[in-house]
Design a protein around this motif. Sequence first.
Motif, PDB file in Angstrom:
ATOM      1  N   ILE A  81      34.640  43.836  22.047  1.00  0.00           N
ATOM      2  CA  ILE A  81      34.064  44.711  22.799  1.00  0.00           C
ATOM      3  C   ILE A  81      34.632  45.341  25.076  1.00  0.00           C
ATOM      4  CG2 ILE A  81      32.374  45.337  24.249  1.00  0.00           C
ATOM      5  CD1 ILE A  81      30.150  43.926  22.440  1.00  0.00           C
ATOM      6  N   PHE A  82      35.201  43.863  24.451  1.00  0.00           N
ATOM      7  CA  PHE A  82      35.768  43.900  25.895  1.00  0.00           C
ATOM      8  C   PHE A  82      37.206  44.621  26.131  1.00  0.00           C
ATOM      9  CE2 PHE A  82      39.305  41.497  28.423  1.00  0.00           C
ATOM     10  CZ  PHE A  82      39.173  41.910  29.727  1.00  0.00           C
ATOM     11  N   THR A  83      37.777  44.525  24.465  1.00  0.00           N
ATOM     12  CA  THR A  83      39.172  45.381  24.818  1.00  0.00           C
ATOM     13  C   THR A  83      39.177  46.326  24.538  1.00  0.00           C
ATOM     14  OG1 THR A  83      40.041  44.427  22.600  1.00  0.00           O
ATOM     15  CG2 THR A  83      40.796  42.971  24.088  1.00  0.00           C
ATOM     16  N   GLN A  84      38.341  46.845  23.825  1.00  0.00           N
ATOM     17  CA  GLN A  84      38.271  48.118  23.288  1.00  0.00           C
ATOM     18  C   GLN A  84      36.786  49.490  24.271  1.00  0.00           C
ATOM     19  OE1 GLN A  84      35.814  48.094  19.625  1.00  0.00           O
ATOM     20  NE2 GLN A  84      37.427  47.654  18.696  1.00  0.00           N
ATOM     21  N   THR A  85      36.280  48.319  25.234  1.00  0.00           N
ATOM     22  CA  THR A  85      35.648  49.606  25.802  1.00  0.00           C
ATOM     23  C   THR A  85      36.264  48.885  27.859  1.00  0.00           C
ATOM     24  OG1 THR A  85      33.686  47.825  26.794  1.00  0.00           O
ATOM     25  CG2 THR A  85      33.670  49.513  24.804  1.00  0.00           C
ATOM     26  N   CYS A  86      37.352  48.718  27.861  1.00  0.00           N
ATOM     27  CA  CYS A  86      37.749  48.270  29.367  1.00  0.00           C
ATOM     28  C   CYS A  86      38.599  49.070  28.775  1.00  0.00           C
ATOM     29  CB  CYS A  86      37.764  47.088  29.730  1.00  0.00           C
ATOM     30  SG  CYS A  86      36.470  46.479  29.571  1.00  0.00           S
ATOM     31  N   SER A  87      39.426  50.237  29.950  1.00  0.00           N
ATOM     32  CA  SER A  87      40.480  50.071  30.741  1.00  0.00           C
ATOM     33  C   SER A  87      42.221  49.258  30.428  1.00  0.00           C
ATOM     34  CB  SER A  87      41.151  51.300  32.053  1.00  0.00           C
ATOM     35  OG  SER A  87      40.338  50.788  32.806  1.00  0.00           O
ATOM     36  N   GLU A  88      43.102  49.416  30.565  1.00  0.00           N
ATOM     37  CA  GLU A  88      44.007  49.204  30.273  1.00  0.00           C
ATOM     38  C   GLU A  88      43.898  48.153  32.046  1.00  0.00           C
ATOM     39  OE1 GLU A  88      47.163  45.901  29.748  1.00  0.00           O
ATOM     40  OE2 GLU A  88      46.103  47.041  28.374  1.00  0.00           O
ATOM     41  N   LYS A  89      43.780  48.949  33.132  1.00  0.00           N
ATOM     42  CA  LYS A  89      43.698  48.744  35.001  1.00  0.00           C
ATOM     43  C   LYS A  89      42.906  47.584  34.888  1.00  0.00           C
ATOM     44  CE  LYS A  89      43.989  50.691  39.135  1.00  0.00           C
ATOM     45  NZ  LYS A  89      44.057  51.612  40.091  1.00  0.00           N
ATOM     46  N   VAL A  90      41.658  47.945  34.480  1.00  0.00           N
ATOM     47  CA  VAL A  90      40.546  46.663  34.771  1.00  0.00           C
ATOM     48  C   VAL A  90      40.550  45.830  33.742  1.00  0.00           C
ATOM     49  CG1 VAL A  90      38.272  47.092  33.996  1.00  0.00           C
ATOM     50  CG2 VAL A  90      38.929  48.593  34.561  1.00  0.00           C
ATOM     51  N   ILE A  91      41.170  45.864  32.901  1.00  0.00           N
ATOM     52  CA  ILE A  91      42.115  44.398  32.287  1.00  0.00           C
ATOM     53  C   ILE A  91      42.677  43.634  33.003  1.00  0.00           C
ATOM     54  CG2 ILE A  91      42.700  43.216  30.303  1.00  0.00           C
ATOM     55  CD1 ILE A  91      41.794  45.392  28.539  1.00  0.00           C
ATOM     56  N   ARG A  92      43.851  44.550  32.997  1.00  0.00           N
ATOM     57  CA  ARG A  92      44.836  43.867  34.062  1.00  0.00           C
ATOM     58  C   ARG A  92      44.487  43.234  35.539  1.00  0.00           C
ATOM     59  NH1 ARG A  92      50.357  45.359  33.533  1.00  0.00           N
ATOM     60  NH2 ARG A  92      51.010  45.453  31.680  1.00  0.00           N
TER      61      ARG A  92
END
Length: 141
Positions: A81-92
Amino acid sequence: MTQRLPDIYESRQARAMLEALQAGDVERAVRLESHLLAEAAEGPEEREAMRDQLHAAMLFRAQIDASEAGDEAAAARHQTIFTQTCSEKVIRTLISSALLHAGLERGELPADKHDLLTQYLDENGVGAELKSLAAGIRRAA
């Protein structure tokens, strides 16, 4: 000697929100989120960006908690869910925050994690205060 994140309103509210979620008090957590966003954000656009970051942080935390509890199926669900719903910028941004927190708690980070933290902080254009905190974290071999 370890360092701590600044004890500011936003940090205290985020901790209280996490405690509410851990206690299962979703209503309180939502109220705290609204208060936190109202205080921290300067407008609707920034409020939504911060909301995205908070949701990502909650998913990331749920993944870590499930993994530490030995529930690998739940951890995998939260990660998906984290990797599919969050943008790369938010993840970084979230990963750099987690690394900063871990480094401040331990006083050091392994070299690869320290380098990743430095890279993400540079890419995210953070302020001098956070860069100063990161500079105080020892880069372990």
